[in-house]
Design an enzyme around this catalytic site. Structure first.
Site, PDB file in Angstrom:
ATOM      1  N   LYS A 277     -23.661  25.897 -14.074  1.00  0.00           N
ATOM      2  CA  LYS A 277     -23.188  25.981 -12.695  1.00  0.00           C
ATOM      3  C   LYS A 277     -23.893  27.134 -11.993  1.00  0.00           C
ATOM      4  O   LYS A 277     -23.999  28.239 -12.538  1.00  0.00           O
ATOM      5  CB  LYS A 277     -21.672  26.189 -12.691  1.00  0.00           C
ATOM      6  CG  LYS A 277     -21.005  26.127 -11.323  1.00  0.00           C
ATOM      7  CD  LYS A 277     -19.492  26.191 -11.476  1.00  0.00           C
ATOM      8  CE  LYS A 277     -18.750  26.132 -10.158  1.00  0.00           C
ATOM      9  NZ  LYS A 277     -17.269  26.150 -10.334  1.00  0.00           N
TER      10      LYS A 277
ATOM     11  N   SER B 291     -14.830  22.726  -8.255  1.00  0.00           N
ATOM     12  CA  SER B 291     -16.111  23.044  -7.646  1.00  0.00           C
ATOM     13  C   SER B 291     -17.291  22.798  -8.580  1.00  0.00           C
ATOM     14  O   SER B 291     -18.439  22.770  -8.148  1.00  0.00           O
ATOM     15  CB  SER B 291     -16.110  24.518  -7.204  1.00  0.00           C
ATOM     16  OG  SER B 291     -15.919  25.398  -8.301  1.00  0.00           O
TER      17      SER B 291
ATOM     18  N   SER C 253     -11.292  24.065 -11.194  1.00  0.00           N
ATOM     19  CA  SER C 253     -12.677  23.602 -11.075  1.00  0.00           C
ATOM     20  C   SER C 253     -13.296  23.167 -12.392  1.00  0.00           C
ATOM     21  O   SER C 253     -14.322  22.487 -12.398  1.00  0.00           O
ATOM     22  CB  SER C 253     -13.544  24.703 -10.453  1.00  0.00           C
ATOM     23  OG  SER C 253     -13.133  24.973  -9.130  1.00  0.00           O
TER      24      SER C 253
END
Length: 593
Positions: free
Chosen positions: A73, A147, A171
């Site tokens: 990420k 996310s 997330s």
């Protein structure tokens, strides 16, 4: 060239160990197949950047993740690569690896790309990024979840066996539920957040996505551990307590599904499946959890997000996603006094939640109450996002561990997911049940359509436990069995020793006890195997009176475990009961006479 699509870590490892796969060839081919226009990616490593990592590999025997590709990420630092947090104006080049990235590389894992996310990790939808909305891996009209959108989708498509995300409000779980993969949200402090762009630093966790629970746990074992560079890092104080074979799960009595009938139907089906497997479902009042969840975005914790990016926002507000900017801008509505009052309220609610959780083995919730389309999110981005956090927002505030698991397909062909929530440091106990659930579900790997691999029964006890063979008064239903159960030990199986033991009824013992002695002219004796937390083992051994003790027993299949043994001298005047084949048969025969 082998088709590595959908491979698990174990399948990559087997290919390397059999010399059927060359790391450079396989990884360069995989990198070359990544589409730079795919919204899942923010940065794909160049061929040279990839080769540099490959050249630093040692051997598959030395590195547990040798040549295993993963993606990261893009709010987590990797040395020499840009970190954007999905905001190009914010971007900087990291001068060193985040702690967990360094641990993965040391273990031989190979970083392929950095992935898209809801900007500044603010969102559960996967659409709040200038790099584009990341579509669901099953149907592009639907959201992927955020996310950690890109990290989840890369695994679901089978491009990599695992990826790293972050989790503040869900997330690391919502994208797992929306893409038919596993999302491991650890206890806060188990994985380092050093080198992570903060969202809410006091709540942030790095997380793992994988196709299987086994792979998620394997990665967790590499990246876990105290990090002095992270002020929120913690040492695990005790091993996780295994869930019972037939656990009790607390479920919400009131579940809003926001008109998503498919989600509700899938939830009911899952509950039926769990009950058929012997799980007891306990309806519970989740009002304390819901009140706590509302504090995350409706209270002063939004000021933590402002603390992370406030200076940047002051100079570059026009460069931020307007929804993200609007959320963070709420920080100005709260004072320091408000923050302390909210913290006091959080503590009260957490204590109430802990008391409720103590009555069950874990909580069980739908990972998300609905699966919206991208168009539905665009029409009402804040409200829909809030709905998705119904069962996730409270977890980090309450200092809980969580594991998001696939739970099959809805009737419309989209995935459904559930989440187990445990107390702090119960991560591995959730994983142990997750493996059993995964095996019973017989599902598929993400969106690849490939069947999950068949699990093998481990020969070793779970992490933090010792396997103990009991032969007499500690057997199930016998007088001293409570000494095991009160220490959270769990029965694994009933089996036999090898054929070179003799069993004696020791005289003058209360309650009656046998003595097991190694002998050339013995026979197999029935034993029960129990897994006990290591931190409880010392107090258990302290209760064992002479002439008994704990030694190493050999089982009929050749395994060796710790178990009860007896001093040979103590059997001089004892009755030899070997022919009964076990203590229970002897006790039953004595009662019958």
């Amino acid at each position: 060239m082998a088709n590595t699509l959908g491979w698990t870590i174990g399948e990559w490892q087997r290919a390397y160990h059999t010399d059927s796969l060359n790391a450079a060839d396989a990884l360069q081919a995989l990198r070359g197949a990544l589409d730079p226009d795919d919204p899942a990616w923010i940065y794909i490593l160049s061929s040279d950047e990839l080769q540099q990592q490959i050249d630093e590999l040692t051997t598959a025997d030395e590195q547990p993740l040798y040549g295993i590709p993963f993606v990261l990420k893009d709010n987590i630092d990797a040395a020499g690569l840009p970190t954007t947090a999905a905001c190009p104006t914010f971007a900087y080049t990291a001068n060193k690896d985040a702690t967990l990235v360094a641990r993965l590389k040391a273990a031989g894992a190979i970083l392929l790309a950095k992935t898209n996310l809801d900007q500044f990790a603010t969102g559960l939808v996967g659409t709040r990024s200038p790099y584009g909305a990341v579509p669901n891996s099953f149907n592009p009209e639907y959201v992927s979840g955020g996310s950690s959108s890109g990290s989840a989708v890369a695994v679901a498509r089978g491009l990599v066996p695992f990826s790293i995300g972050t989790d503040t409000a869900g997330s690391g779980r919502v994208p797992a539920g929306f893409n038919n993969i596993v999302g491991l949200k650890p206890t806060k402090g188990r994985f380092s957040i050093n080198g992570v762009v903060p969202a809410c630093k006091s709540l942030d966790c790095t997380s793992v996505f994988a196709l299987t629970v086994e792979d998620a746990e394997a990665v967790a074992g590499i990246i876990e551990g105290f990090d002095p560079a992270d002020g929120f890092s913690r040492k695990q104080p005790y091993p996780a307590r295994l869930l019972p074979t037939q656990p009790r799960f607390g479920i919400p009595t009131d579940l809003p599904f926001f008109d998503d009938a498919e989600q509700e139907k899938a939830w009911r089906k899952t509950l039926n499946q769990l009950q058929q497997q012997g799980v007891e479902l306990v309806p519970m009042d989740f009002s304390a959890m819901q009140t706590l969840a509302q504090l995350l975005y409706g209270g002063p914790w939004v000021a933590e997000r402002h603390a992370a990016v406030g200076e940047f926002m002051h100079e570059h507000a026009d460069k931020m996603n307007p929804v993200v900017r609007g959320i963070i801008d709420q920080a100005q509505n709260f004072s320091a006094t408000d923050a302390y009052r909210a913290e006091y309220r959080r503590a009260e609610l957490v204590r109430s939640i802990q008391q409720s959780m103590a009555t069950v083995d874990a909580l069980l919730v739908p990972t998300a109450p609905r699966l919206p389309t991208i168009a539905e999110v665009e029409a009402d981005p804040v409200a829909v996002n809030s709905q998705l956090g119904t069962w996730t927002n409270f977890v980090n505030l309450a200092d809980c561990s969580a594991l998001a698991l696939p739970a099959g397909m809805r009737d419309d062909g989209l995935p459904f997911g559930i989440t187990l929530i445990g107390a702090a440091w119960q991560d591995t106990s959730l994983g142990e049940f997750g493996k059993r659930w995964q095996q019973s579900l017989k599902g598929t790997r993400g969106a690849t359509g490939l069947a999950l691999p068949t699990a093998t029964t481990p020969d070793t006890p779970p992490q933090g436990h010792i396997r103990l063979a009991v032969v007499g008064a500690h057997l199930t239903g016998m007088p001293l069995n409570s000494q095991l159960t009160e220490r959270q030990a769990r029965l694994v199986e009933t089996t036999h020793t090898s054929g070179d033991y003799r069993l004696f009824a020791l005289p003058g013992t209360t309650p009656p006890k046998p003595g097991l002695v190694k002998a050339q002219d013995g026979k197999p004796i029935i034993v029960e195997l129990w897994d006990m937390p290591i931190d409880q083992f010392g107090s258990f051994v302290a209760l064992i009176p002479a002439p008994l003790g704990i030694g190493t027993l050999t089982l009929v299949d050749g395994r060796q475990v710790k178990g009860f043994i007896c001093e040979s001298l103590a059997t001089t005047d004892a009755e030899d009961i070997t022919e009964f084949g076990g203590w229970r048969a002897y006790i039953n025969a004595r009662r019958a006479s």
